[in-house]
Design a protein around this motif. Structure first.
Motif, short mmCIF file in Angstrom:
data_model
loop_
_atom_site.label_atom_id
_atom_site.label_comp_id
_atom_site.label_asym_id
_atom_site.label_seq_id
_atom_site.Cartn_x
_atom_site.Cartn_y
_atom_site.Cartn_z
N UNK A 91 0.80 -1.22 0.00
CA UNK A 91 0.00 0.00 0.00
C UNK A 91 0.83 1.27 0.00
N UNK A 92 2.04 1.23 0.59
CA UNK A 92 2.89 2.42 0.65
C UNK A 92 4.04 2.35 -0.34
N UNK A 93 3.98 1.42 -1.26
CA UNK A 93 5.07 1.16 -2.19
C UNK A 93 5.49 2.42 -2.96
N UNK A 94 4.53 3.14 -3.52
CA UNK A 94 4.86 4.31 -4.33
C UNK A 94 5.42 5.44 -3.47
N UNK A 95 4.97 5.55 -2.23
CA UNK A 95 5.50 6.58 -1.33
C UNK A 95 6.97 6.32 -1.00
N UNK A 96 7.30 5.06 -0.81
CA UNK A 96 8.70 4.70 -0.55
C UNK A 96 9.54 4.99 -1.79
N UNK A 102 10.73 7.56 5.62
CA UNK A 102 12.01 7.53 6.32
C UNK A 102 12.61 6.12 6.35
N UNK A 103 13.91 6.05 6.18
CA UNK A 103 14.67 4.81 6.27
C UNK A 103 14.88 4.49 7.76
N UNK A 131 16.87 -1.68 2.51
CA UNK A 131 16.61 -0.71 3.56
C UNK A 131 15.20 -0.94 4.14
N UNK A 132 15.07 -0.78 5.46
CA UNK A 132 13.81 -1.01 6.15
C UNK A 132 13.03 0.31 6.25
N UNK A 133 11.77 0.29 5.80
CA UNK A 133 10.97 1.50 5.77
C UNK A 133 9.72 1.45 6.65
N UNK A 134 9.47 0.36 7.32
CA UNK A 134 8.30 0.31 8.19
C UNK A 134 8.51 -0.68 9.30
N UNK A 135 7.62 -0.65 10.27
CA UNK A 135 7.67 -1.58 11.38
C UNK A 135 6.34 -2.31 11.48
N UNK A 136 6.32 -3.63 11.29
CA UNK A 136 5.08 -4.39 11.49
C UNK A 136 4.76 -4.46 12.98
N UNK A 137 3.48 -4.30 13.33
CA UNK A 137 3.12 -4.28 14.74
C UNK A 137 2.20 -5.43 15.15
N UNK A 300 1.26 -2.20 9.68
CA UNK A 300 2.62 -1.68 9.83
C UNK A 300 2.54 -0.17 9.96
N UNK A 301 3.57 0.42 10.53
CA UNK A 301 3.64 1.88 10.62
C UNK A 301 4.85 2.38 9.84
N UNK A 302 4.57 3.40 9.05
CA UNK A 302 5.59 4.08 8.26
C UNK A 302 5.81 5.47 8.86
#
Length: 411
Positions: A91-96, A102-103, A131-137, A300-302
């Motif tokens: 879902x956030x692919x294009x934003x990344x 943020x990395x 590079x990691x761009x989000x945190x799964x919760x 996940x949170x970006x």
């Protein structure tokens, strides 16, 4: 296990206290607004506020389909929040790819996310070009049928143990003035129900061939035709389910006004807020009682790039808080989901959560459609099933033909 959890929580608290010197407000956007969801997100806010920072709640009413366009518009329009929710997947692919997120690699490396997050695929989905761009919760699974024990008792029939028994019980429920299947009017609910029916009825391999391989021939085949027949049964059973939101549909099950609901395990939060007990007041059937699978969807949170260095530091603190052992347990027990950490104590889990954990431990999992297809393709499927459930004259055969066209062009 409890000692390790306590020690880990203390260590996390000590590490986080270093970030409190430059405490700041941080807006966090999400779509968690139901009773159970609000109780869960409050655990994140409480843990973040304990660091000396302040969680500014940016809840957006409505489901993700409503919230995501607003979130994306803010980020692309130059008004980013401090952190924002998306589902696992693309879902956030294009934003990344546009360089707007943020990395988080330094935080992920320092705190050894790779060693504690499971399944590993969740962190892989947050990773782009190393590079990691989000945190799964959490891990949320769609693959559940929730049943009201009270409704079946009133109808004089046994609580079903699988989908076929549930369909067979529908006439008795209707005779007792009970809606057999509760489904809200939001498009993602109807498409979600269909996507639960696929692995339950056609099997895991068919599900993956359709959504992972984008195999239109399989989508046009007899196994998926059986799924459309089941979707037609679901449509008929939910004809009198005149509610809009998913939690309103869940409330029909909680009150005994409906026999059941196909919904993700976030529904457990609503049962919990209502004081209902798994196994006593309601029954849960993973894989619809047919094929015991769970999907590894969830949230996940970006963290959008910010110019303010203090807020940027607060982003790192929030990321640490969300994955800390104590917060993972507190949040997920109220959310009805499973923690992404494999090293936490879940002795307090209810019967339904324990069923999910057992399936996860056995590796009987499938990825969510969000993890396999683009937002555009999923939106097309949502639109199809919204129309299918709202239009009794649309035959399963006609709907399947349109479905095949979507799969054939899916990305």
């Amino acid at each position: 296990m409890r000692v390790r959890l306590f020690a880990a929580a203390l260590a996390a608290s000590a590490a986080l206290s270093c970030g409190a010197a430059n405490a700041t407000d941080l807006e966090v956007t999400h779509w968690w607004t139901s009773g159970g969801e609000a109780a869960a997100v409050a655990e994140f806010a409480k843990a973040f506020d304990a660091t000396g920072n302040h969680w500014v709640d940016g809840a957006i009413a409505g489901a993700g389909d409503t919230a995501r366009p607003i979130m994306i518009s803010r980020i692309t329009g130059g008004d980013p929040m401090g952190a924002t929710q998306f589902n696992h997947g693309r879902q956030a692919e294009e934003l990344v790819e546009s360089g707007l997120m943020r990395d988080l690699t330094d935080v992920a490396t320092k705190e050894k996310w790779k060693d504690v997050i499971r399944p590993a695929s969740l962190l892989d989905e947050c990773t782009v070009d190393g590079k990691v761009y989000c945190i799964p919760v959490n891990i949320h699974s769609w693959q559940w049928l929730w049943l009201s024990n009270k409704a079946f008792e009133k109808a004089g029939v046994a609580v079903p143990t699988n989908w076929d028994e549930f369909v067979a019980a529908a006439p008795a429920l209707e005779k007792a003035g009970i809606i057999p299947l509760a489904v809200g009017k939001e498009s993602w609910q109807t498409s979600g129900a269909f996507n639960v029916l696929i692995p339950a009825i056609a099997g895991k391999d068919i599900y993956l061939k359709v959504y992972k391989d984008k195999d239109a021939t399989v989508a046009a085949g007899p196994e998926i035709a059986k799924v459309f027949k089941a979707a037609d049964d679901a449509r008929k059973m939910s004809a009198k389910s005149n509610v809009q939101s998913w939690n309103q549909a869940t409330n029909l099950v909680i009150t005994g006004a409906a026999g059941g609901q196909i919904m993700g395990d976030w529904a457990q939060g609503e049962f919990q807020v209502a004081g209902q007990v798994a196994g006593k007041d309601y029954t849960c059937l993973p894989g619809l009682g047919v094929n015991a699978l769970i999907s590894t969807g969830g949230d996940s949170f970006y963290f959008p790039k910010l110019k303010d260095p203090e807020k940027s530091k607060a982003q790192e603190v929030l990321a640490s808080v969300m994955l800390s052992p104590a917060t993972q347990v507190a949040f997920n027990l109220k959310k009805g989901s499973v923690p992404v950490r494999g090293d936490v104590d879940l002795a307090a889990a209810n019967d339904c959560m324990k069923k999910g954990l057992e399936i996860l431990d056995k590796g009987n999992t499938i990825p969510e459609t969000n993890q396999l297809m683009t937002e555009d393709s999923n939106t097309q499927i949502n639109d199809l099933f919204a129309e299918f459930f709202a239009t009794p004259s649309m035959t399963p055969e006609d709907a399947q033909k349109r479905y095949v066209d979507i799969i054939a062009s899916a990305q």
